[in-house]
Write a protein that holds these residues in place. Sequence first.
Motif, mmCIF file in Angstrom:
data_model
loop_
_atom_site.group_PDB
_atom_site.id
_atom_site.type_symbol
_atom_site.label_atom_id
_atom_site.label_comp_id
_atom_site.label_asym_id
_atom_site.label_seq_id
_atom_site.Cartn_x
_atom_site.Cartn_y
_atom_site.Cartn_z
ATOM 1 N N ARG A 81 0.838 -1.208 0.000
ATOM 2 C CA ARG A 81 0.000 0.000 0.000
ATOM 3 C C ARG A 81 0.868 1.250 0.000
ATOM 4 O O ARG A 81 0.561 2.250 -0.657
ATOM 5 N N THR A 82 1.964 1.196 0.765
ATOM 6 C CA THR A 82 2.904 2.318 0.778
ATOM 7 C C THR A 82 3.465 2.555 -0.620
ATOM 8 O O THR A 82 3.571 3.693 -1.087
ATOM 9 N N ARG A 85 0.954 4.319 -2.660
ATOM 10 C CA ARG A 85 0.840 5.717 -2.233
ATOM 11 C C ARG A 85 1.986 6.563 -2.783
ATOM 12 O O ARG A 85 1.815 7.733 -3.134
ATOM 13 N N LEU A 86 3.188 5.944 -2.882
ATOM 14 C CA LEU A 86 4.351 6.674 -3.394
ATOM 15 C C LEU A 86 4.397 6.659 -4.921
ATOM 16 O O LEU A 86 5.378 7.076 -5.530
ATOM 17 N N THR A 117 -3.906 -3.854 -4.794
ATOM 18 C CA THR A 117 -3.143 -2.703 -5.309
ATOM 19 C C THR A 117 -3.065 -2.652 -6.830
ATOM 20 O O THR A 117 -2.824 -1.582 -7.388
ATOM 21 N N GLU A 305 9.178 7.055 2.670
ATOM 22 C CA GLU A 305 8.967 8.391 2.075
ATOM 23 C C GLU A 305 10.298 9.091 1.812
ATOM 24 O O GLU A 305 10.436 9.816 0.825
#
Length: 335
Positions: A81-82, A85-86, A117, A305
């Motif tokens: 998921r990260t 998001r990125l 995803t 991030e």
Amino acid sequence: MSLMTKKELIEALSPDTDPAPIFALADKVRRENVGDGVHLRGLIEFSNYCRRGCHYCGIRAANTKVRRYRLSPDEILDCARTAARLAYKTVVMQSGEDPHYGAAALAAIVARVKKETGLAITLSVGEHSREAYKMLRAAGADRFLLRFETSDRKLFSLLKPDSDYDQRLRCLAWLKEAGFQVGSGVMAGLPGQTAESMAEDILTFKRLDLDMVGIGPFIANPDTPLGRAGSGTLDAALRMVALTRIVTRTTHIPATTAIGSIDPQGRQKALRCGANVLMPNISPTQHRVDYSLYPGKICTSEAPEQCADCVDAMLASLGRTRAEGFGHSLRNGVS
Ligand code: 5AD
Ligand code: FES
């Protein structure tokens, strides 16, 4: 020059040969064949358990200094998921050869990641059976990385005493048969590795008709049997990257973490002599230090991030951009 002979490759790998024209040609071949876009693949190091005893590798089973960890399926899904998001388009799920995660368990995770995803999924989980590879492909994995590490059979059996070179190549054939986009690769500067065997590595990449090729310098790990051996050099790794680009043309070639770890500008330099992929780490920060294949590994204290910001800044400084799309194979007949 794409049809380089073994003799020409050996000469080009020699530290006495000026690398500047080789790097310039590789950069041109890269631009003409794969463009200026750089594909970002989010790397999830989901388990550092390994049943093997490779002499170069810090997470080998016999290394009792390693704090072992294994992400749960939910934690792996969180990492994916990260990645989404990125705005990464691919996740690479990598681990040691962890018996806890058999093919069925891995397939279940792959299916969940895919369903939730829609990202492209690359696996880097070592040697499995032909049936296991088919199951993983059917579950939705698109690509698979399995380095053969060196084409020198004698060196292979010295460094990987519990593996078999022919079996490794058989696995690569099974992966291709199962419909994966297949990546392989080697380390540069292994103890006892000759320019001739590195030339043969490159010819082997071509012969195997790979979709992806990963190359990094060998970095001696004090907690392994090769702890006192000399490490590979940035120069040797960059020459291998450049010559691989010149010979294979359309493969996806990462500027690897190992190249970035032996030189702070290593990945930037690789991107300018043939590489077109980066693999920013998206593993949970607290576990990164334990995925210790070699000392001095970069990105062990950063959060996902921070690595994303870092690679975007790197691309901007090089005048490159994030590539559009999934970054699937550019080889004919593979989608
Ligand atoms: N130095 C550099 N690369 C290493 N790898 C494993 N150990 C080392 C080391 N000491 C590489 C291997 C493996 C990949 C995941 O990491 O090539 O395939
Ligand atoms: Fe991780 Fe630069 S990519 S800090």
